[in-house]
Motif scaffolding. Structure first.
Motif, PDB file in Angstrom:
ATOM      1  N   ARG A   1       0.833  -1.210   0.000  1.00 25.89           N
ATOM      2  CA  ARG A   1       0.000   0.000   0.000  1.00 25.89           C
ATOM      3  C   ARG A   1       0.866   1.257   0.000  1.00 25.89           C
ATOM      4  NH1 ARG A   1      -4.772  -1.566   2.952  1.00 25.89           N
ATOM      5  NH2 ARG A   1      -5.519  -3.416   1.851  1.00 25.89           N
ATOM      6  N   ALA A   2       1.930   1.218   0.784  1.00 24.18           N
ATOM      7  CA  ALA A   2       2.791   2.402   0.898  1.00 24.18           C
ATOM      8  C   ALA A   2       3.431   2.743  -0.450  1.00 24.18           C
ATOM      9  CB  ALA A   2       3.868   2.175   1.957  1.00 24.18           C
ATOM     10  N   VAL A   3       3.948   1.725  -1.142  1.00 23.14           N
ATOM     11  CA  VAL A   3       4.558   1.967  -2.453  1.00 23.14           C
ATOM     12  C   VAL A   3       3.504   2.462  -3.440  1.00 23.14           C
ATOM     13  CG1 VAL A   3       5.727   0.890  -4.415  1.00 23.14           C
ATOM     14  CG2 VAL A   3       6.423   0.309  -2.096  1.00 23.14           C
ATOM     15  N   ALA A   4       2.342   1.828  -3.433  1.00 29.12           N
ATOM     16  CA  ALA A   4       1.272   2.207  -4.363  1.00 29.12           C
ATOM     17  C   ALA A   4       0.816   3.641  -4.139  1.00 29.12           C
ATOM     18  CB  ALA A   4       0.100   1.251  -4.222  1.00 29.12           C
ATOM     19  N   ARG A   5       0.941   4.135  -2.913  1.00 31.19           N
ATOM     20  CA  ARG A   5       0.505   5.501  -2.600  1.00 31.19           C
ATOM     21  C   ARG A   5       1.612   6.530  -2.796  1.00 31.19           C
ATOM     22  NH1 ARG A   5      -2.739   3.478   2.801  1.00 31.19           N
ATOM     23  NH2 ARG A   5      -4.607   2.734   1.708  1.00 31.19           N
ATOM     24  N   GLY A   6       2.757   6.066  -3.268  1.00 31.32           N
ATOM     25  CA  GLY A   6       3.830   7.002  -3.582  1.00 31.32           C
ATOM     26  C   GLY A   6       4.723   7.375  -2.415  1.00 31.32           C
ATOM     27  N   VAL A   7       4.696   6.606  -1.336  1.00 28.31           N
ATOM     28  CA  VAL A   7       5.594   6.877  -0.209  1.00 28.31           C
ATOM     29  C   VAL A   7       7.030   6.572  -0.648  1.00 28.31           C
ATOM     30  CG1 VAL A   7       6.183   6.263   2.171  1.00 28.31           C
ATOM     31  CG2 VAL A   7       3.783   6.286   1.443  1.00 28.31           C
ATOM     32  N   PRO A   8       7.990   7.469  -0.412  1.00 27.84           N
ATOM     33  CA  PRO A   8       9.376   7.221  -0.826  1.00 27.84           C
ATOM     34  C   PRO A   8       9.920   5.918  -0.247  1.00 27.84           C
ATOM     35  CG  PRO A   8       9.099   9.508  -0.181  1.00 27.84           C
ATOM     36  CD  PRO A   8       7.822   8.803   0.197  1.00 27.84           C
ATOM     37  N   LEU A   9      10.725   5.209  -1.045  1.00 28.52           N
ATOM     38  CA  LEU A   9      11.235   3.905  -0.624  1.00 28.52           C
ATOM     39  C   LEU A   9      12.089   3.986   0.633  1.00 28.52           C
ATOM     40  CD1 LEU A   9      12.166   2.118  -3.982  1.00 28.52           C
ATOM     41  CD2 LEU A   9      10.214   1.676  -2.495  1.00 28.52           C
TER      42      LEU A   9
ATOM     43  N   TYR B   1       8.587  -5.134  -3.338  1.00 27.68           N
ATOM     44  CA  TYR B   1       7.359  -4.444  -3.725  1.00 27.68           C
ATOM     45  C   TYR B   1       7.383  -3.959  -5.171  1.00 27.68           C
ATOM     46  CZ  TYR B   1       6.703  -5.018   1.175  1.00 27.68           C
ATOM     47  OH  TYR B   1       6.594  -5.596   2.409  1.00 27.68           O
ATOM     48  N   ALA B   2       7.945  -4.799  -6.033  1.00 24.93           N
ATOM     49  CA  ALA B   2       8.032  -4.445  -7.457  1.00 24.93           C
ATOM     50  C   ALA B   2       6.654  -4.309  -8.094  1.00 24.93           C
ATOM     51  CB  ALA B   2       8.835  -5.513  -8.203  1.00 24.93           C
ATOM     52  N   ARG B   3       5.671  -5.048  -7.596  1.00 28.40           N
ATOM     53  CA  ARG B   3       4.339  -5.018  -8.211  1.00 28.40           C
ATOM     54  C   ARG B   3       3.577  -3.738  -7.870  1.00 28.40           C
ATOM     55  NH1 ARG B   3      -0.427  -9.497  -8.518  1.00 28.40           N
ATOM     56  NH2 ARG B   3      -2.060  -8.098  -9.275  1.00 28.40           N
ATOM     57  N   ALA B   4       3.807  -3.170  -6.697  1.00 30.04           N
ATOM     58  CA  ALA B   4       2.983  -2.068  -6.209  1.00 30.04           C
ATOM     59  C   ALA B   4       2.851  -0.904  -7.182  1.00 30.04           C
ATOM     60  CB  ALA B   4       3.499  -1.597  -4.858  1.00 30.04           C
ATOM     61  N   PRO B   5       3.923  -0.462  -7.868  1.00 35.35           N
ATOM     62  CA  PRO B   5       3.744   0.673  -8.782  1.00 35.35           C
ATOM     63  C   PRO B   5       2.780   0.400  -9.938  1.00 35.35           C
ATOM     64  CG  PRO B   5       6.070   0.324  -8.277  1.00 35.35           C
ATOM     65  CD  PRO B   5       5.325  -0.854  -7.758  1.00 35.35           C
TER      66      PRO B   5
END
Length: 204
Positions: free
Chosen positions: A166-174, A193-197
């Motif tokens: 969820r964090a990656v999908a929402r654009g939270v910096p890695l 979390y390669a899939r999240a984007p």
């Protein structure tokens, strides 16, 4: 195939599981699973980190509520406690008869036995508790067939992956996600979390 095989609960799946839980009669078991789902999804803890945590590990700072975590490889870190997690903890403490964060014993475990609010539990008890509730919730859900087939295998660790996805999908910096989750390197965070984007691209 590995890139798309994410071990995380989608937002509709999490909503279905919570609806099932909320329809059940109040009990120590229901209070505990509701806390686990909402807290781990919002904070991103490992199972061992949740099991070892005590109330004294939390404190209110100018930045908000923080939690000192004794993590993997004997590494300590500070994690932020978002509103969802804090509200879930307050509700769980009240259900255990401990009041709230301000009044509960500081040595109380974050996650306790359903019989004794001051006694911690082991990994196997946590694993079986989560598996049992998720399996029952999915069986009664209206989720698509592909999710119903995948989710019976869900464990507590899936909730940690749900946080990261969820964090990656929402654009939270890695680097922020890495620090919150306690990954050794940012490459670990990026690879898991390669899939999240993909979701972010689809939404855009």
């Amino acid at each position: 195939r590995r890139m798309l095989d994410t071990k995380a609960l989608s937002e509709p799946a999490m909503a279905e599981v919570l609806r099932f839980i909320d329809r059940q009669a109040p009990s120590p078991s229901r209070a505990r699973i509701r806390f686990i789902l909402l807290f781990v999804e919002a904070v991103g803890l490992r199972s061992a980190e949740l099991l070892n945590a005590k109330l004294k590990d939390l404190r209110l700072e100018p930045e908000g509520w923080l939690m000192q975590i004794h993590g993997k490889g004997a590494k300590n870190r500070m994690a932020t406690i978002p509103h969802q997690a804090l509200a879930a903890l307050q509700e769980y403490l009240s259900a255990r008869g401990l009041g709230d964060i301000a009044s509960a014993p500081e040595d109380a475990p974050l996650l306790s036995s359903t019989r004794d609010p001051l006694k911690s539990v082991g990994y196997q008890a946590l694993y079986e508790h989560v598996k049992s509730w998720l399996s029952k919730a999915v069986a009664k859900s209206a989720l698509p067939a592909h999710e119903q087939q995948k989710l019976p295998g869900a464990t507590t660790h899936w909730l940690r992956h749900t946080f990261g996805t969820r964090a990656v999908a929402r654009g939270v910096p890695l680097d922020v996600i890495q620090a919150q989750m306690g990954h050794g390197t940012i490459q670990t965070t990026a690879s898991i979390y390669a899939r999240a984007p993909i979701k972010r691209r689809a939404d855009e």
